[in-house]
Design a protein around this motif. Structure first.
Motif, short mmCIF file in Angstrom:
data_model
loop_
_atom_site.label_atom_id
_atom_site.label_comp_id
_atom_site.label_asym_id
_atom_site.label_seq_id
_atom_site.Cartn_x
_atom_site.Cartn_y
_atom_site.Cartn_z
N ILE A 1 36.10 37.71 49.79
CA ILE A 1 37.26 38.53 50.13
C ILE A 1 37.96 39.04 48.87
CG2 ILE A 1 39.48 38.57 51.32
CD1 ILE A 1 36.98 38.38 53.12
N ALA A 2 38.06 38.18 47.87
CA ALA A 2 38.69 38.59 46.61
C ALA A 2 37.94 39.75 45.98
CB ALA A 2 38.74 37.41 45.65
N ALA A 3 36.62 39.71 46.03
CA ALA A 3 35.82 40.80 45.46
C ALA A 3 36.07 42.10 46.21
CB ALA A 3 34.34 40.43 45.52
N GLN A 4 36.26 42.02 47.52
CA GLN A 4 36.50 43.23 48.32
C GLN A 4 37.84 43.87 48.01
OE1 GLN A 4 35.97 42.49 52.54
NE2 GLN A 4 34.24 41.13 52.15
N TYR A 5 38.84 43.04 47.67
CA TYR A 5 40.19 43.55 47.47
C TYR A 5 40.64 43.56 46.01
CZ TYR A 5 40.74 43.67 52.51
OH TYR A 5 40.60 43.97 53.85
N GLY A 6 39.71 43.35 45.11
CA GLY A 6 40.04 43.44 43.69
C GLY A 6 40.97 42.35 43.21
N ILE A 7 40.87 41.17 43.80
CA ILE A 7 41.70 40.03 43.40
C ILE A 7 40.94 39.18 42.39
CG2 ILE A 7 42.85 37.92 44.24
CD1 ILE A 7 43.17 39.37 46.94
N PRO A 8 41.53 38.86 41.24
CA PRO A 8 40.82 38.08 40.21
C PRO A 8 40.41 36.71 40.72
CG PRO A 8 42.87 39.02 39.35
CD PRO A 8 42.89 39.22 40.82
N ALA A 9 39.29 36.22 40.22
CA ALA A 9 38.81 34.89 40.62
C ALA A 9 39.82 33.81 40.26
CB ALA A 9 37.46 34.61 39.97
N GLY A 10 40.57 34.04 39.18
CA GLY A 10 41.58 33.07 38.76
C GLY A 10 42.78 33.00 39.68
N SER A 11 42.85 33.92 40.65
CA SER A 11 43.96 33.93 41.61
C SER A 11 43.52 33.47 42.98
CB SER A 11 44.58 35.33 41.69
OG SER A 11 45.24 35.66 40.48
N ILE A 12 42.44 32.68 43.02
CA ILE A 12 41.99 32.04 44.25
C ILE A 12 42.39 30.58 44.18
CG2 ILE A 12 40.00 31.41 45.66
CD1 ILE A 12 38.53 33.83 44.54
N TYR A 13 43.09 30.12 45.21
CA TYR A 13 43.60 28.75 45.25
C TYR A 13 43.13 28.07 46.54
CZ TYR A 13 46.84 30.84 41.87
OH TYR A 13 47.39 31.50 40.80
N ASP A 14 43.15 26.73 46.52
CA ASP A 14 42.94 26.00 47.77
C ASP A 14 44.23 25.26 48.10
OD1 ASP A 14 43.00 23.62 46.22
OD2 ASP A 14 40.82 23.58 46.04
N TYR A 15 44.19 24.42 49.11
CA TYR A 15 45.43 23.81 49.57
C TYR A 15 45.91 22.69 48.65
CZ TYR A 15 44.37 26.69 53.54
OH TYR A 15 44.08 27.78 54.33
N THR A 16 45.04 22.20 47.79
CA THR A 16 45.48 21.20 46.81
C THR A 16 46.07 21.86 45.57
OG1 THR A 16 43.29 21.08 45.76
CG2 THR A 16 43.72 19.56 47.60
#
Length: 426
Positions: free
Chosen positions: A117-132
Motif C-alpha cells: 500500500i505504501a508503494a501505491q501511495y508514495g509513502i516511505p518505507a520508514g513511515s510504516i509502523y506496527d502496533y508495537t
C-alpha cells in the motif's frame, strides 16, 4: 470564410498562445525559485480558483472547475491506522480527491500488506509502523493527524496513545464501546492540546448538508417524525463485527448509529427518552454474541419522534424520511458511500410538487478529512468533535438498557452543544 482562411486563423492563434507561454515561462524562470517557494506557502482561496467562461445559456446550470487545491508540500499529513476494507476501499482512495490532505504514514500488523500500500501511495518505507511501534509516530514530523480505522474496542487505546504522541485524532464511528471510554478519549486529547474529531461522514455529505439547510430555513415547517432504516446481510460469522468484545454490539453501533446520529443532527435536538427492542436469534451462528436487528423510538423535547431500524440479517436497505407540518423530504438510498438521492415534496399553489434537486456528488471521506485538515490548519473546533460521539454512545447505552428491561429509558441532556460550527463548503 473559406476553410483555408479558417485554418490560417487557427494556426495564428495557436502560435500566438505558444509564444505567450514561452515568454511567460521565461519570465518565471528569470524570477527565480524563491518566487515559486513563496507561492507554495500561500493557502488557496476563492481568488485562486480557476474559472472558464460559461458556454451555455443562462437557463443551464453553470459549469464549475474543481479547486483550488493545496500543493502537496502544504497538505496536512495523515497516518492511517488499520488497513482493512474501509481504509483500502474508501479512505486512502479519497485522498486523491481531497484538497488539503495527504497520506504520509501507515500502521498495520501486516507489514507485507503495508509495504504494498505504501508503494501505491508514495509513502516511505520508514513511515510504516506496527502496533508495537505506533508510539514512534511522535517522532515523525510529517504526521499531523492520526486517522484510526480499527475495531471499535480499540479506538480508545489508540486515540489516547496518539494524543500522548502529540497528534490530532480523527476516529471512525462508533467512537468507542462505552461512554466511559469516550470520555477518556476526550480528556486525553484535551490534556494533550490536540483536536479530536469523529468521522461522521454523513454530516459532510452534500445531500445531508443541503437537507440540514432546508430544515434550518423552515422549508418543511415544524418537524413531526423522522423514519430511518439501515440494514445489511452479514456473512462470515468469524468477522470482528460479530464479536462483542471487539464491536461492543451488533448492528446498532455499526449501522444503527447512522439512523440515531441523523435524527440528532437533522433535528438539532437531543432525545430525552428511548424505547427499544433487539432480536438475537438462537439458531444463527452469526449472532451468538450480538443482536441481529434493533428497533428504537427516540422522543425529542419539541414533540418530534424518530422511528429507527437497523439490521445485520436483511438485504441491504438504506432509507431516511423527514416529515414536517408543511412538507417532507427523503433520501433513498441514504447513508451509502455513493449514489445518495434527495427528494422533497411541498404544496405549491394548491398542487403537491415533488422536487429532486441535482446535487453534485462529492466524496464523503475526502470532505470529512478536508474538514479535519482545515480545523488543524486554522485552529478550529471540528464540527463532529468527541462530544458528538460521546452523546451517541450515551443514547446507544440507553437503547440497550431499554431492550433489556422492556421499559423506556430517560436520557439526560448534554451539558453543552455536542457539535462545532457547520463545515465549510470549501
Amino acid at each position: 470564410m473559406t476553410d483555408e482562411t479558417l485554418l490560417q486563423r487557427e494556426n495564428s492563434e495557436y502560435w500566438s498562445r505558444r509564444g505567450f507561454l514561452r515568454a511567460a515561462t521565461g519570465a518565471a524562470v528569470a524570477a527565480g525559485v524563491s518566487a515559486v517557494a513563496a507561492a507554495q506557502q500561500t493557502k488557496p482561496n476563492a481568488a485562486d480558483d480557476v474559472q472558464l467562461s460559461q458556454i451555455h445559456a443562462a437557463t443551464e446550470q453553470p459549469e464549475k472547475i474543481p479547486g483550488p487545491f493545496e500543493s502537496r508540500d502544504q497538505r496536512t499529513g495523515f497516518a492511517i491506522v488499520g488497513l482493512g476494507r474501509l481504509a483500502l476501499g474508501q479512505i486512502l482512495p479519497a485522498m486523491a480527491k481531497s484538497k488539503y490532505c495527504k497520506p504520509v504514514a501507515l500502521v498495520s500488523g501486516d507489514r507485507a500488506k503495508a509495504q504494498k500500500i505504501a508503494a501505491q501511495y508514495g509513502i516511505p518505507a520508514g513511515s510504516i509502523y506496527d502496533y508495537t511501534t505506533y508510539d514512534q509516530l511522535a517522532k515523525n514530523p510529517a504526521v499531523q493527524v492520526i486517522y484510526i480505522v480499527l475495531p471499535n474496542s480499540m479506538h480508545a487505546e489508540y486515540t489516547i496513545r496518539g494524543a500522548k504522541a502529540g497528534k490530532h485524532i480523527l476516529c471512525e464511528k462508533p467512537m468507542a464501546t462505552t461512554a466511559h471510554d469516550c470520555q477518556r478519549m476526550i480528556d486525553a486529547c484535551n490534556a494533550a492540546g490536540v483536536k479530536l474529531m469523529i468521522a461522521y461522514r454523513s454530516q459532510y455529505e452534500a445531500n445531508d448538508v443541503a437537507l440540514v439547510k432546508m430544515i434550518r430555513a423552515g422549508r418543511f415547517g415544524k418537524l413531526r417524525q423522522i423514519v430511518a432504516t439501515n440494514s445489511q446481510n452479514q456473512g462470515d460469522p468469524s468477522q470482528w463485527r460479530l464479536k462483542k468484545a471487539l464491536a461492543g454490539g451488533g448492528c446498532m453501533p455499526d449501522v444503527g448509529v447512522y439512523c440515531l446520529n441523523a435524527a440528532r443532527f437533522l433535528s438539532n435536538e437531543e432525545p430525552y427518552e428511548v424505547q427499544a427492542s433487539v432480536v438475537q436469534p438462537k439458531d444463527d451462528p452469526r449472532f451468538t454474541e450480538v443482536e441481529s436487528s434493533c428497533q428504537f423510538i427516540a422522543r425529542f423535547p419539541s414533540g418530534l419522534v424518530a422511528l429507527c431500524n437497523s439490521g445485520y440479517d436483511a438485504h441491504k436497505s438504506q432509507f431516511l424520511r423527514v416529515e414536517g407540518v408543511e412538507g417532507w423530504a427523503e433520501m433513498h438510498p441514504a447513508f451509502a458511500y455513493t449514489g445518495i438521492k434527495l427528494q422533497y415534496s411541498k404544496l405549491v399553489e394548491g398542487e403537491e410538487i415533488l422536487h429532486a434537486p441535482a446535487i453534485e456528488e462529492k466524496d464523503q471521506f475526502a470532505a470529512e478529512m478536508d474538514h479535519m485538515a482545515l480545523c488543524v490548519q486554522q485552529n478550529l473546533r471540528p464540527h463532529t468533535p468527541g462530544e458528538e460521539g460521546l452523546q451517541d454512545q450515551i443514547v446507544t447505552d440507553a437503547i440497550y438498557e431499554s431492550a433489556k428491561t422492556g421499559r423506556a429509558v430517560k436520557i439526560p441532556a448534554p451539558k453543552a452543544p455536542t457539535r462545532g460550527p457547520e463545515p465549510s463548503a470549501g
